[in-house]
Design an enzyme around this catalytic site. Structure first.
Site, PDB file in Angstrom:
ATOM      1  N   TYR A 153       6.374 -10.615 -44.678  1.00 54.39           N
ATOM      2  CA  TYR A 153       7.651 -10.023 -45.093  1.00 54.39           C
ATOM      3  C   TYR A 153       8.805 -11.016 -44.904  1.00 54.39           C
ATOM      4  O   TYR A 153       9.674 -11.165 -45.774  1.00 54.39           O
ATOM      5  CB  TYR A 153       7.861  -8.755 -44.263  1.00 54.39           C
ATOM      6  CG  TYR A 153       9.093  -7.950 -44.576  1.00 54.39           C
ATOM      7  CD1 TYR A 153       9.205  -7.240 -45.776  1.00 54.39           C
ATOM      8  CD2 TYR A 153      10.130  -7.849 -43.660  1.00 54.39           C
ATOM      9  CE1 TYR A 153      10.332  -6.475 -46.047  1.00 54.39           C
ATOM     10  CE2 TYR A 153      11.258  -7.081 -43.918  1.00 54.39           C
ATOM     11  CZ  TYR A 153      11.354  -6.397 -45.109  1.00 54.39           C
ATOM     12  OH  TYR A 153      12.466  -5.640 -45.372  1.00 54.39           O
ATOM     13  N   LYS A 157      11.160 -12.398 -47.876  1.00 53.45           N
ATOM     14  CA  LYS A 157      12.604 -12.137 -47.879  1.00 53.45           C
ATOM     15  C   LYS A 157      13.409 -13.437 -47.800  1.00 53.45           C
ATOM     16  O   LYS A 157      14.473 -13.549 -48.398  1.00 53.45           O
ATOM     17  CB  LYS A 157      12.967 -11.188 -46.735  1.00 53.45           C
ATOM     18  CG  LYS A 157      12.434  -9.761 -46.920  1.00 53.45           C
ATOM     19  CD  LYS A 157      12.937  -9.116 -48.209  1.00 53.45           C
ATOM     20  CE  LYS A 157      12.700  -7.609 -48.221  1.00 53.45           C
ATOM     21  NZ  LYS A 157      13.127  -6.995 -49.496  1.00 53.45           N
TER      22      LYS A 157
HETATM   23  P1  NDP Z   1      11.789   2.858 -48.722  1.00 55.97           P
HETATM   24  O1  NDP Z   1      10.378   2.660 -48.278  1.00 55.97           O
HETATM   25  O2  NDP Z   1      12.566   4.014 -48.216  1.00 55.97           O
HETATM   26  O3  NDP Z   1      11.848   2.862 -50.329  1.00 55.97           O
HETATM   27  C1  NDP Z   1      11.166   1.857 -51.037  1.00 55.97           C
HETATM   28  C2  NDP Z   1      11.476   2.022 -52.502  1.00 55.97           C
HETATM   29  O4  NDP Z   1      10.850   0.930 -53.196  1.00 55.97           O
HETATM   30  C3  NDP Z   1      10.919   3.297 -53.098  1.00 55.97           C
HETATM   31  O5  NDP Z   1      11.815   3.775 -54.069  1.00 55.97           O
HETATM   32  C4  NDP Z   1       9.624   2.827 -53.754  1.00 55.97           C
HETATM   33  O6  NDP Z   1       9.224   3.622 -54.876  1.00 55.97           O
HETATM   34  C5  NDP Z   1      10.043   1.455 -54.233  1.00 55.97           C
HETATM   35  N1  NDP Z   1       8.943   0.547 -54.502  1.00 55.97           N
HETATM   36  C6  NDP Z   1       8.085  -0.029 -53.618  1.00 55.97           C
HETATM   37  N2  NDP Z   1       7.210  -0.823 -54.271  1.00 55.97           N
HETATM   38  C7  NDP Z   1       7.538  -0.742 -55.592  1.00 55.97           C
HETATM   39  C8  NDP Z   1       7.014  -1.319 -56.775  1.00 55.97           C
HETATM   40  N3  NDP Z   1       5.955  -2.145 -56.748  1.00 55.97           N
HETATM   41  N4  NDP Z   1       7.582  -1.009 -57.963  1.00 55.97           N
HETATM   42  C9  NDP Z   1       8.660  -0.172 -58.018  1.00 55.97           C
HETATM   43  N5  NDP Z   1       9.197   0.407 -56.922  1.00 55.97           N
HETATM   44  C10 NDP Z   1       8.637   0.119 -55.732  1.00 55.97           C
HETATM   45  O7  NDP Z   1      12.535   1.474 -48.350  1.00 55.97           O
HETATM   46  P2  NDP Z   1      14.047   1.164 -47.945  1.00 55.97           P
HETATM   47  O8  NDP Z   1      14.962   1.965 -48.786  1.00 55.97           O
HETATM   48  O9  NDP Z   1      14.190   1.231 -46.483  1.00 55.97           O
HETATM   49  O10 NDP Z   1      14.136  -0.378 -48.337  1.00 55.97           O
HETATM   50  C11 NDP Z   1      14.683  -0.818 -49.557  1.00 55.97           C
HETATM   51  C12 NDP Z   1      14.784  -2.334 -49.518  1.00 55.97           C
HETATM   52  O11 NDP Z   1      15.547  -2.716 -48.395  1.00 55.97           O
HETATM   53  C13 NDP Z   1      13.446  -3.049 -49.379  1.00 55.97           C
HETATM   54  O12 NDP Z   1      13.439  -4.218 -50.151  1.00 55.97           O
HETATM   55  C14 NDP Z   1      13.382  -3.405 -47.910  1.00 55.97           C
HETATM   56  O13 NDP Z   1      12.600  -4.556 -47.683  1.00 55.97           O
HETATM   57  C15 NDP Z   1      14.841  -3.659 -47.625  1.00 55.97           C
HETATM   58  N6  NDP Z   1      15.182  -3.523 -46.218  1.00 55.97           N
HETATM   59  C16 NDP Z   1      15.051  -2.329 -45.555  1.00 55.97           C
HETATM   60  C17 NDP Z   1      15.381  -2.231 -44.231  1.00 55.97           C
HETATM   61  C18 NDP Z   1      15.269  -0.967 -43.453  1.00 55.97           C
HETATM   62  O14 NDP Z   1      15.413  -1.025 -42.213  1.00 55.97           O
HETATM   63  N7  NDP Z   1      15.085   0.191 -44.077  1.00 55.97           N
HETATM   64  C19 NDP Z   1      15.849  -3.415 -43.478  1.00 55.97           C
HETATM   65  C20 NDP Z   1      15.966  -4.602 -44.276  1.00 55.97           C
HETATM   66  C21 NDP Z   1      15.646  -4.648 -45.582  1.00 55.97           C
HETATM   67  P3  NDP Z   1       8.294   4.954 -54.681  1.00 55.97           P
HETATM   68  O15 NDP Z   1       9.164   5.970 -53.978  1.00 55.97           O
HETATM   69  O16 NDP Z   1       7.951   5.353 -56.051  1.00 55.97           O
HETATM   70  O17 NDP Z   1       7.145   4.519 -53.833  1.00 55.97           O
END
Ligand code: NDP
Length: 246
Positions: A153, A157
């Protein structure tokens, strides 16, 4: 930003959902992309419409080039332009490095880095046609500082940061601005699995002594996606409660 069009990847839940709602509140028409959570994506669309905004849900696995191109084509067919891309979709497959499996490496590189390459490449012709664009990619503090159990990861990133800076240099002359937001721990499904010891340690070292809320990330992303962010190029904005202060 009335009549601007945005694609927000991974907008069915968490940070992506909050970004979609925020952009819609700024007058932007929003594509709520998702992979498998169709009902949740439709709920986000319903929330936006109920508030007087415009949105549509599009299913596309953003690691699949054909699916990404179809999403972009569908957006252009419906709304005629793309002004904003938010590369937000991401996953984790945590494991200590010595136990990390090939597929855990590959899945995370594809979902967190290759996805941004595919989506950015797919929207650039439409942005260039308008001599205007805003691309914001959601990286992570783990990429900037490293994190135990997250070599895959962190690599993805930090790769996203380098990718964004390099693309930024290539496209600014076309009126396209590229930036990165790097959140610390934000309270979503994403961090449900982190072990209690890590949660306790993190809450101790974060000066604010709490995890962030999605509503504390989305407005900053919307600002970087706005015309006002015209002289901010290749920036990495940390939103982490003061955890790293790079
Ligand atoms: P969630 O797990 O809550 O949501 C992930 C989202 O990404 C969902 O909408 C999911 O869709 C979608 N997704 C995952 N894989 C795919 C794919 N192959 N194609 C299309 N959609 C995809 O994550 P967060 O909201 O917490 O995180 C969002 C971003 O922020 C990420 O990039 C994460 O790395 C980053 N981030 C998050 C942190 C945290 O603490 N939460 C910290 C730092 C960065 P579906 O619902 O259909 O599965």
């Amino acid at each position: 930003m009335k009549d601007h069009v945005a694609i927000v990847t991974g907008a069915s839940r968490g940070i992506g959902r909050a970004i979609a709602l925020e952009l819609a509140s700024w007058g932007v028409k929003v594509v709520v992309n998702y992979q498998s959570s169709a009902a949740k994506a439709e709920t986000v669309v319903g929330e936006i419409q109920a508030a007087g905004g415009t949105a549509m849900a599009i299913q596309a696995d953003v690691t699949d080039q054909q699916a990404v191109e179809t999403m972009v084509t569908q957006t252009l067919t419906e709304w005629g332009a793309i002004h904003i891309l938010i590369n937000n979709a991401g996953i984790t497959r945590d494991n200590l490095f010595q136990r990390l499996k090939d597929e855990e490496w590959d899945d995370v590189i594809k979902a967190d880095l290759t996805s941004a390459f595919l989506c950015t490449q797919a929207v650039l012709p439409a942005m260039r046609a308008n001599s205007y664009g805003r691309i914001v990619s959601i990286a992570s503090l783990a990429g900037l500082a490293g994190n135990v159990g997250q070599t895959n990861y962190a690599a993805a990133k930090m790769g996203l940061v380098g990718f964004s800076k390099a693309v930024a240099r290539e496209v600014t002359a076309d009126g396209i601005v590229v930036n990165v937001v790097a959140p610390g721990y934000i309270d979503t499904d994403f961090i449900d699995h982190i072990p209690q010891w890590l949660r306790t340690w993190a809450l101790d070292v974060i000066p604010l002594k709490r995890f962030g809320k999605v509503e504390e990330v989305a407005p900053a992303v919307a600002f970087l996606a706005s015309p006002a962010a015209s002289y901010i190029i290749g920036h990495v904005l940390t939103i982490d409660g003061g955890w790293v202060m790079p």
